[in-house]
Design a protein around this motif. Structure first.
Motif, PDB file in Angstrom:
ATOM      1  N   VAL A  52       5.203  -1.184  24.699  1.00  0.00           N
ATOM      2  CA  VAL A  52       6.475  -1.674  24.169  1.00  0.00           C
ATOM      3  C   VAL A  52       6.308  -2.129  22.727  1.00  0.00           C
ATOM      4  O   VAL A  52       7.112  -1.807  21.846  1.00  0.00           O
ATOM      5  CB  VAL A  52       7.018  -2.835  25.036  1.00  0.00           C
ATOM      6  N   GLN A  53       5.192  -2.842  22.473  1.00  0.00           N
ATOM      7  CA  GLN A  53       4.949  -3.360  21.136  1.00  0.00           C
ATOM      8  C   GLN A  53       4.780  -2.221  20.123  1.00  0.00           C
ATOM      9  O   GLN A  53       5.334  -2.275  19.025  1.00  0.00           O
ATOM     10  CB  GLN A  53       3.695  -4.222  21.181  1.00  0.00           C
ATOM     11  N   SER A  54       4.043  -1.187  20.507  1.00  0.00           N
ATOM     12  CA  SER A  54       3.845  -0.046  19.609  1.00  0.00           C
ATOM     13  C   SER A  54       5.156   0.670  19.343  1.00  0.00           C
ATOM     14  O   SER A  54       5.466   1.044  18.212  1.00  0.00           O
ATOM     15  CB  SER A  54       2.862   0.950  20.222  1.00  0.00           C
ATOM     16  N   ALA A  55       5.946   0.839  20.408  1.00  0.00           N
ATOM     17  CA  ALA A  55       7.237   1.512  20.244  1.00  0.00           C
ATOM     18  C   ALA A  55       8.120   0.718  19.294  1.00  0.00           C
ATOM     19  O   ALA A  55       8.780   1.278  18.418  1.00  0.00           O
ATOM     20  CB  ALA A  55       7.916   1.681  21.597  1.00  0.00           C
ATOM     21  N   ASN A  56       8.097  -0.609  19.438  1.00  0.00           N
ATOM     22  CA  ASN A  56       8.897  -1.461  18.553  1.00  0.00           C
ATOM     23  C   ASN A  56       8.437  -1.353  17.109  1.00  0.00           C
ATOM     24  O   ASN A  56       9.250  -1.241  16.194  1.00  0.00           O
ATOM     25  CB  ASN A  56       8.805  -2.920  18.995  1.00  0.00           C
ATOM     26  N   ALA A  57       7.114  -1.391  16.908  1.00  0.00           N
ATOM     27  CA  ALA A  57       6.568  -1.305  15.553  1.00  0.00           C
ATOM     28  C   ALA A  57       6.980   0.015  14.920  1.00  0.00           C
ATOM     29  O   ALA A  57       7.400   0.070  13.766  1.00  0.00           O
ATOM     30  CB  ALA A  57       5.046  -1.434  15.594  1.00  0.00           C
ATOM     31  N   TYR A  58       6.872   1.074  15.707  1.00  0.00           N
ATOM     32  CA  TYR A  58       7.219   2.395  15.198  1.00  0.00           C
ATOM     33  C   TYR A  58       8.695   2.460  14.822  1.00  0.00           C
ATOM     34  O   TYR A  58       9.060   2.974  13.773  1.00  0.00           O
ATOM     35  CB  TYR A  58       6.895   3.444  16.267  1.00  0.00           C
ATOM     36  N   ARG A  59       9.541   1.902  15.692  1.00  0.00           N
ATOM     37  CA  ARG A  59      10.979   1.906  15.430  1.00  0.00           C
ATOM     38  C   ARG A  59      11.310   1.120  14.169  1.00  0.00           C
ATOM     39  O   ARG A  59      12.129   1.534  13.355  1.00  0.00           O
ATOM     40  CB  ARG A  59      11.724   1.305  16.619  1.00  0.00           C
ATOM     41  N   LEU A  80       0.828  -1.207   0.000  1.00  0.00           N
ATOM     42  CA  LEU A  80       0.000   0.000   0.000  1.00  0.00           C
ATOM     43  C   LEU A  80       0.858   1.252   0.000  1.00  0.00           C
ATOM     44  O   LEU A  80       0.406   2.329  -0.360  1.00  0.00           O
ATOM     45  CB  LEU A  80      -0.926   0.026   1.220  1.00  0.00           C
ATOM     46  N   PHE A  81       2.129   1.094   0.440  1.00  0.00           N
ATOM     47  CA  PHE A  81       2.994   2.263   0.538  1.00  0.00           C
ATOM     48  C   PHE A  81       4.294   2.019  -0.200  1.00  0.00           C
ATOM     49  O   PHE A  81       4.954   1.013   0.019  1.00  0.00           O
ATOM     50  CB  PHE A  81       3.275   2.598   2.007  1.00  0.00           C
ATOM     51  N   SER A  82       4.649   2.932  -1.096  1.00  0.00           N
ATOM     52  CA  SER A  82       5.853   2.735  -1.883  1.00  0.00           C
ATOM     53  C   SER A  82       7.040   3.485  -1.292  1.00  0.00           C
ATOM     54  O   SER A  82       8.153   3.329  -1.761  1.00  0.00           O
ATOM     55  CB  SER A  82       5.613   3.155  -3.338  1.00  0.00           C
ATOM     56  N   ASP A  83       6.827   4.306  -0.292  1.00  0.00           N
ATOM     57  CA  ASP A  83       7.991   4.864   0.404  1.00  0.00           C
ATOM     58  C   ASP A  83       7.780   4.829   1.919  1.00  0.00           C
ATOM     59  O   ASP A  83       6.659   4.708   2.409  1.00  0.00           O
ATOM     60  CB  ASP A  83       8.329   6.283  -0.081  1.00  0.00           C
ATOM     61  N   GLY A  84       8.906   4.876   2.617  1.00  0.00           N
ATOM     62  CA  GLY A  84       8.840   4.742   4.068  1.00  0.00           C
ATOM     63  C   GLY A  84       8.111   5.896   4.725  1.00  0.00           C
ATOM     64  O   GLY A  84       7.456   5.718   5.759  1.00  0.00           O
ATOM     65  N   GLU A  85       8.196   7.059   4.119  1.00  0.00           N
ATOM     66  CA  GLU A  85       7.600   8.240   4.728  1.00  0.00           C
ATOM     67  C   GLU A  85       6.086   8.081   4.874  1.00  0.00           C
ATOM     68  O   GLU A  85       5.517   8.380   5.921  1.00  0.00           O
ATOM     69  CB  GLU A  85       7.929   9.465   3.873  1.00  0.00           C
ATOM     70  N   SER A  86       5.433   7.597   3.805  1.00  0.00           N
ATOM     71  CA  SER A  86       3.975   7.474   3.886  1.00  0.00           C
ATOM     72  C   SER A  86       3.575   6.320   4.797  1.00  0.00           C
ATOM     73  O   SER A  86       2.538   6.362   5.452  1.00  0.00           O
ATOM     74  CB  SER A  86       3.358   7.310   2.499  1.00  0.00           C
ATOM     75  N   ARG A  87       4.448   5.282   4.857  1.00  0.00           N
ATOM     76  CA  ARG A  87       4.146   4.171   5.748  1.00  0.00           C
ATOM     77  C   ARG A  87       4.214   4.618   7.212  1.00  0.00           C
ATOM     78  O   ARG A  87       3.332   4.328   8.013  1.00  0.00           O
ATOM     79  CB  ARG A  87       5.143   3.030   5.524  1.00  0.00           C
ATOM     80  N   ILE A  88       5.247   5.381   7.546  1.00  0.00           N
ATOM     81  CA  ILE A  88       5.410   5.809   8.931  1.00  0.00           C
ATOM     82  C   ILE A  88       4.301   6.779   9.319  1.00  0.00           C
ATOM     83  O   ILE A  88       3.842   6.809  10.459  1.00  0.00           O
ATOM     84  CB  ILE A  88       6.814   6.409   9.163  1.00  0.00           C
ATOM     85  N   LYS A  89       3.827   7.534   8.340  1.00  0.00           N
ATOM     86  CA  LYS A  89       2.720   8.456   8.597  1.00  0.00           C
ATOM     87  C   LYS A  89       1.463   7.673   9.000  1.00  0.00           C
ATOM     88  O   LYS A  89       0.719   8.084   9.886  1.00  0.00           O
ATOM     89  CB  LYS A  89       2.443   9.257   7.320  1.00  0.00           C
ATOM     90  N   MET A  90       1.232   6.547   8.322  1.00  0.00           N
ATOM     91  CA  MET A  90       0.065   5.718   8.628  1.00  0.00           C
ATOM     92  C   MET A  90       0.168   5.190  10.055  1.00  0.00           C
ATOM     93  O   MET A  90      -0.782   5.254  10.835  1.00  0.00           O
ATOM     94  CB  MET A  90      -0.005   4.555   7.626  1.00  0.00           C
TER      95      MET A  90
END
Lengths: 103, 194
Positions: B177-184, B104-114
């Motif tokens: 912790v899980q959310s922080a890991n996913a975000y990282r 769904l996302f072709s760059d990291g920026e839009s993925r991290i925004k989601m």
């Protein structure tokens, strides 16, 4: 043009550049994606979520505007502000190209 | 012929969307096509094993504002399935489709925004629910604490309260912790791709 917008959009991501460049013509998201694929021989893909997010953000920032709807698809077009930012970006890329020995 | 149906319990927290996507894909490869979920139970129907990509998106859009959103995903070949807890479920047949077209996302920026969008939307609510629990049980908690401090034995109900609170605290720490890991993880990917 505000300094903030200039900082956000110059330099631009490749995705952002191609979207803005394509919208000198009225288009909708999927057709922009297809056009970009043709232009770059398949090297640049813009996925659905990225396309939707970028168009929404550019519309919010006033670089593009919604022009009409066609079977639920939103068609967009570049604004005067968008043209200004695009030409700044094109000038930057041309300078880059000159400096690495292009003509 | 009536289709064979099965319901399976699946537990995925908000930071678990990738594991959920993979699980749905594995099920379809085993001949179980995803039909719907209520967030806890997942309904599948028997099908010929197929390679299908499942993707979850958190658009943050209001229901009434999604006409063009669904239209664009449909243009891109994504079948919209349903919404639950703010996540939209999409699927696309994977055979003969390039890897990029299954994202769904072709760059990291839009993925991290989601990811940011749903963490910002959901996490405060989870903390708030916890604080509400504490306030609602405030008198009981004080009672229990005093009893514990004076070495008095607890009644059954008080033990249960203590256990529930302990469970909530553990769950809260777990999901944070899980959310922080996913975000990282997504952020790391962003730096790699950008």
């Amino acid at each position: 043009m505000t300094e903030k917008l200039r900082r956000v959009y110059v330099p631009m991501t490749e995705t952002g550049f191609y979207i803005l460049f394509c919208l000198r013509e009225e288009m909708h998201g999927y057709s922009i994606g297809q056009r970009v694929k043709e232009m770059t021989d398949g090297a640049v893909t813009i996925s659905a979520g990225t396309m939707y997010g970028t168009l929404s953000k550019m519309e919010k920032d006033g670089l593009i505007q919604f022009s009409r709807e066609e079977e639920k698809r939103k068609l967009y077009q570049i604004t005067v502000l968008g043209e200004e930012i695009l030409s700044l970006e094109i000038a930057r890329i041309k300078r880059l190209y000159r400096n690495i020995g292009g003509v | 012929m009536t289709n064979e149906i099965k319901r399976v319990f699946g537990y995925f927290t908000i930071a678990d969307w990738e594991r959920e996507q993979n699980w749905l894909t594995e099920m379809s490869e085993q001949g179980w096509r995803f039909v719907k979920t209520n967030g806890f139970f997942y309904t599948f129907e028997r099908c010929v094993p197929e390679r299908v990509a499942y993707r979850l998106d958190y658009s943050g859009l209001r229901r009434g504002d999604r006409g063009d959103y669904y239209a664009m995903f449909r243009d891109y070949g994504w079948e919209y399935l349903q919404d639950i807890n703010g996540f939209s479920y999409f699927r696309k047949p994977a055979d003969g489709v390039s890897k990029e077209e299954l994202e769904l996302f072709s760059d990291g920026e839009s993925r991290i925004k989601m990811v940011k969008k749903f963490l910002v939307a959901k996490m405060p609510l989870i903390y708030l629910l916890f604080i509400a629990q504490l306030l609602l049980n405030w008198d009981n908690i004080r009672n229990v604490t005093e009893k514990l401090l004076h070495g008095e034995s607890l009644q059954f109900g008080e033990c249960v309260l203590l256990l529930v609170l302990a469970f909530l605290v553990v769950f809260l720490i777990f999901i944070t912790v899980q959310s922080a890991n996913a975000y990282r993880r997504v952020k790391k990917e962003y730096q790699k791709r950008a």
